[in-house]
Each structure stands twice: as C-alpha cells, then as structure tokens.
Design a protein around this motif. Structure first.
Motif, PDB file in Angstrom:
ATOM      1  N   SER A 299       6.246 -27.931  -5.588  1.00  0.00           N
ATOM      2  CA  SER A 299       6.452 -28.144  -6.745  1.00  0.00           C
ATOM      3  C   SER A 299       7.222 -27.575  -7.048  1.00  0.00           C
ATOM      4  CB  SER A 299       5.803 -29.933  -6.662  1.00  0.00           C
ATOM      5  OG  SER A 299       5.079 -28.912  -7.827  1.00  0.00           O
ATOM      6  N   ASN A 300       8.497 -27.691  -8.072  1.00  0.00           N
ATOM      7  CA  ASN A 300       9.381 -27.953  -9.298  1.00  0.00           C
ATOM      8  C   ASN A 300       8.675 -27.830 -10.163  1.00  0.00           C
ATOM      9  OD1 ASN A 300      10.195 -29.672  -9.416  1.00  0.00           O
ATOM     10  ND2 ASN A 300      12.173 -29.392  -8.389  1.00  0.00           N
ATOM     11  N   ARG A 301       8.928 -27.429 -11.599  1.00  0.00           N
ATOM     12  CA  ARG A 301       8.585 -27.567 -13.010  1.00  0.00           C
ATOM     13  C   ARG A 301       8.839 -29.082 -13.101  1.00  0.00           C
ATOM     14  NH1 ARG A 301      11.617 -23.497 -12.522  1.00  0.00           N
ATOM     15  NH2 ARG A 301      10.785 -21.046 -13.156  1.00  0.00           N
ATOM     16  N   GLU A 302       9.877 -29.701 -12.480  1.00  0.00           N
ATOM     17  CA  GLU A 302       9.830 -31.115 -12.685  1.00  0.00           C
ATOM     18  C   GLU A 302       8.850 -32.069 -12.341  1.00  0.00           C
ATOM     19  OE1 GLU A 302      12.757 -29.339 -12.759  1.00  0.00           O
ATOM     20  OE2 GLU A 302      13.222 -28.576 -15.058  1.00  0.00           O
TER      21      GLU A 302
ATOM     22  N   HIS B  55       1.813 -21.481 -10.479  1.00  0.00           N
ATOM     23  CA  HIS B  55       2.590 -20.721 -10.195  1.00  0.00           C
ATOM     24  C   HIS B  55       4.320 -20.665 -11.034  1.00  0.00           C
ATOM     25  CE1 HIS B  55       5.736 -19.505  -7.128  1.00  0.00           C
ATOM     26  NE2 HIS B  55       6.626 -20.074  -7.174  1.00  0.00           N
ATOM     27  N   TRP B  56       4.481 -21.445 -11.925  1.00  0.00           N
ATOM     28  CA  TRP B  56       5.832 -21.378 -12.733  1.00  0.00           C
ATOM     29  C   TRP B  56       5.910 -20.834 -13.413  1.00  0.00           C
ATOM     30  CZ3 TRP B  56       9.815 -21.945  -9.667  1.00  0.00           C
ATOM     31  CH2 TRP B  56       9.478 -22.777  -8.547  1.00  0.00           C
ATOM     32  N   GLY B  57       4.250 -20.595 -13.802  1.00  0.00           N
ATOM     33  CA  GLY B  57       3.938 -19.858 -15.516  1.00  0.00           C
ATOM     34  C   GLY B  57       4.127 -20.545 -16.695  1.00  0.00           C
TER      35      GLY B  57
ATOM     36  N   TYR C 147       2.490 -30.235  -0.404  1.00  0.00           N
ATOM     37  CA  TYR C 147       3.265 -29.470  -1.091  1.00  0.00           C
ATOM     38  C   TYR C 147       1.751 -29.086  -1.973  1.00  0.00           C
ATOM     39  CZ  TYR C 147       3.954 -33.071  -4.098  1.00  0.00           C
ATOM     40  OH  TYR C 147       4.097 -34.340  -5.272  1.00  0.00           O
ATOM     41  N   ILE C 148       2.020 -27.392  -2.594  1.00  0.00           N
ATOM     42  CA  ILE C 148       1.426 -26.924  -3.886  1.00  0.00           C
ATOM     43  C   ILE C 148       2.111 -27.754  -5.534  1.00  0.00           C
ATOM     44  CG2 ILE C 148       0.285 -25.402  -4.888  1.00  0.00           C
ATOM     45  CD1 ILE C 148      -0.584 -25.456  -1.715  1.00  0.00           C
ATOM     46  N   GLY C 149       1.000 -28.854  -5.891  1.00  0.00           N
ATOM     47  CA  GLY C 149       1.196 -29.233  -6.910  1.00  0.00           C
ATOM     48  C   GLY C 149       0.335 -29.162  -7.961  1.00  0.00           C
ATOM     49  N   GLY C 150       0.158 -30.090  -9.055  1.00  0.00           N
ATOM     50  CA  GLY C 150      -0.909 -30.047 -10.235  1.00  0.00           C
ATOM     51  C   GLY C 150      -0.844 -28.989 -11.052  1.00  0.00           C
TER      52      GLY C 150
ATOM     53  N   HIS D 147      -3.463 -30.682 -21.688  1.00  0.00           N
ATOM     54  CA  HIS D 147      -2.821 -29.392 -20.656  1.00  0.00           C
ATOM     55  C   HIS D 147      -1.626 -30.046 -20.062  1.00  0.00           C
ATOM     56  CE1 HIS D 147      -2.841 -26.445 -17.656  1.00  0.00           C
ATOM     57  NE2 HIS D 147      -3.273 -25.781 -18.895  1.00  0.00           N
ATOM     58  N   LEU D 148      -0.956 -31.405 -19.990  1.00  0.00           N
ATOM     59  CA  LEU D 148      -0.176 -32.157 -19.911  1.00  0.00           C
ATOM     60  C   LEU D 148       1.192 -31.394 -21.027  1.00  0.00           C
ATOM     61  CD1 LEU D 148       2.233 -33.396 -17.914  1.00  0.00           C
ATOM     62  CD2 LEU D 148       1.161 -35.179 -18.806  1.00  0.00           C
ATOM     63  N   ALA D 149       0.570 -31.668 -22.239  1.00  0.00           N
ATOM     64  CA  ALA D 149       1.447 -32.000 -23.857  1.00  0.00           C
ATOM     65  C   ALA D 149       1.750 -30.432 -23.365  1.00  0.00           C
ATOM     66  CB  ALA D 149       1.019 -32.237 -24.555  1.00  0.00           C
ATOM     67  N   ASP D 150       0.717 -29.160 -23.378  1.00  0.00           N
ATOM     68  CA  ASP D 150       1.305 -28.223 -23.114  1.00  0.00           C
ATOM     69  C   ASP D 150       1.869 -27.359 -21.976  1.00  0.00           C
ATOM     70  OD1 ASP D 150      -1.067 -27.786 -25.323  1.00  0.00           O
ATOM     71  OD2 ASP D 150      -2.612 -26.605 -23.824  1.00  0.00           O
ATOM     72  N   LEU D 151       1.721 -28.005 -20.526  1.00  0.00           N
ATOM     73  CA  LEU D 151       2.860 -27.822 -19.882  1.00  0.00           C
ATOM     74  C   LEU D 151       3.881 -28.288 -19.815  1.00  0.00           C
ATOM     75  CD1 LEU D 151       1.062 -28.877 -16.643  1.00  0.00           C
ATOM     76  CD2 LEU D 151       1.177 -26.349 -17.664  1.00  0.00           C
ATOM     77  N   ILE D 152       4.753 -29.017 -21.121  1.00  0.00           N
ATOM     78  CA  ILE D 152       5.697 -29.598 -21.469  1.00  0.00           C
ATOM     79  C   ILE D 152       6.399 -29.104 -22.109  1.00  0.00           C
ATOM     80  CG2 ILE D 152       6.895 -32.153 -22.641  1.00  0.00           C
ATOM     81  CD1 ILE D 152       4.633 -33.300 -21.270  1.00  0.00           C
ATOM     82  N   ALA D 153       5.435 -28.043 -23.307  1.00  0.00           N
ATOM     83  CA  ALA D 153       5.986 -27.182 -24.477  1.00  0.00           C
ATOM     84  C   ALA D 153       6.077 -26.332 -23.361  1.00  0.00           C
ATOM     85  CB  ALA D 153       4.558 -26.955 -25.678  1.00  0.00           C
ATOM     86  N   ALA D 154       5.981 -25.547 -22.869  1.00  0.00           N
ATOM     87  CA  ALA D 154       5.927 -24.211 -21.750  1.00  0.00           C
ATOM     88  C   ALA D 154       7.542 -24.344 -21.525  1.00  0.00           C
ATOM     89  CB  ALA D 154       5.064 -23.620 -21.793  1.00  0.00           C
ATOM     90  N   HIS D 155       7.394 -25.701 -20.725  1.00  0.00           N
ATOM     91  CA  HIS D 155       8.652 -25.955 -19.666  1.00  0.00           C
ATOM     92  C   HIS D 155      10.363 -25.563 -20.954  1.00  0.00           C
ATOM     93  CE1 HIS D 155      11.312 -26.674 -16.969  1.00  0.00           C
ATOM     94  NE2 HIS D 155      11.690 -28.081 -17.003  1.00  0.00           N
ATOM     95  N   ARG D 156       9.998 -26.539 -22.195  1.00  0.00           N
ATOM     96  CA  ARG D 156      11.112 -26.591 -22.699  1.00  0.00           C
ATOM     97  C   ARG D 156      11.036 -25.226 -23.401  1.00  0.00           C
ATOM     98  NH1 ARG D 156      11.134 -27.864 -29.233  1.00  0.00           N
ATOM     99  NH2 ARG D 156      13.524 -29.453 -28.619  1.00  0.00           N
TER     100      ARG D 156
END
Length: 186
Positions: free
Chosen positions: A72-75, A15-17, A6-9, A93-102
C-alpha cells in the motif's frame, strides 16, 4: 500465500520510512478467506486482515529487489490506519506516521482525503480531523474537509483502549488517548 493481498499496516509504514519501529509480524491485507489473524509459515510471522477485493486491486506493486510486491502507498497505509488504528500500532503511532509523512516532499492532503473517500469511513475522517487539529492546526483546508465528511455518532479515538475518555462533540470522538501537539507536548 494469501493472494489476492497487499502488504499494509505497520509493514507498509516501515517500507515507506514513516516509522523506525520494527514489528516482527508482516502485516498482510487479504481479500481471501482468513481463518485466523495470526499465522506462522516457515518461521515467518504474519498478521492478517480481511479487506474487500476492490481495495487489493487498487494497490500498485513496488519492486523489492527483483520481485514485484503489492505494498500500500503512503496514503493508503494512513487511510487504513485511520479506519483501523490497530493496523499501524495504535492511534499514537498513527499520529507519528502522519507527522512523518507530512514532513516529506510527498505530503498531499488532497490525495489522502481522496483515499479516505474510497473507505466510506466517517470514523477515519473524525480521527484525521482531530489529529490534524492537534498536531497541525495550520492545515485549515484538511480540517475543513474532515469536518465536511464526518458522520454522526460517537466513536473512540483508539478503539483498542478501554478507557472511554472525554467526548469531543466537535468531532464525535471519545478522546481516550492523549496526543502530542503544539500546546500538548508528549
């Protein structure tokens, strides 16, 4: 090419913005035997990581034009990053991804913690707990869930950073990277 995979990381995060950062290689999580983590095929760069087949089978394909692509989905993307921060470009960058998802309407902490349960990684809970505590101290239920599932032992917040950092006994983390938060701006 790398099936089953699967496409991940970072590629799934794009993909999910969840990020505006553009990474050249496409990140592929594969259950197939992998000899090297970086490959170039017909001019396209790929970064490969090996995962168990059960993780590949849990991914639902997404339509990209007229083609179904397992992404992979957002979660799952965030859970993968919590277990292996390098998959998404590091802990900051992970912290930024979590903030963007939140910040999206899709934010569901219960879905994220359920996804983490399938990883069997206490390190992921430790990282999520600390990030949540720093960035979103109002997410008390998520923080409590992370504290409940953390494991013993001490790990680095970002394993790719050589600096050992300061030990957070609360989380069992060597905090070797500074995260931006309400009392801790970038």
């Amino acid at each position: 090419l790398y099936a089953p995979c699967y496409i991940g990381g970072w590629s799934a995060a794009e993909h999910w913005g969840l990020t505006e950062q553009i990474f050249r290689p496409t990140f592929v999580a594969s259950a197939a035997g992998i000899r090297t983590t970086k490959q170039v095929v017909l001019g396209a760069e790929f970064h490969l990581a090996r995962v168990p087949l059960r993780r590949v089978e849990a991914v639902t394909p997404e339509w990209r034009g007229a083609v179904k692509v397992p992404v992979s989905n957002r979660e799952t993307t965030i859970a993968d990053g919590l277990a292996n921060p390098a998959w998404v470009g590091g802990i900051r960058h992970l912290a930024d991804l979590i903030a963007a998802h939140r910040a999206t309407a899709n934010w569901d902490p219960a879905k994220l913690t359920k996804c983490l349960q399938g990883r069997g990684s206490g390190a992921a809970y430790k990282r999520l707990g600390l990030i949540t505590e720093v960035l979103f101290p109002d997410e008390a239920q998520l923080i409590a869930s992370c504290r409940e599932h953390r494991t013993s032992g001490n790990i680095k917040l970002d394993p790719t950073v050589r600096n050992r950092g300061k030990l957070s006994k609360r989380w069992g983390l060597w905090v070797n990277v500074t995260l931006a938060g309400p009392g801790n701006p970038k």
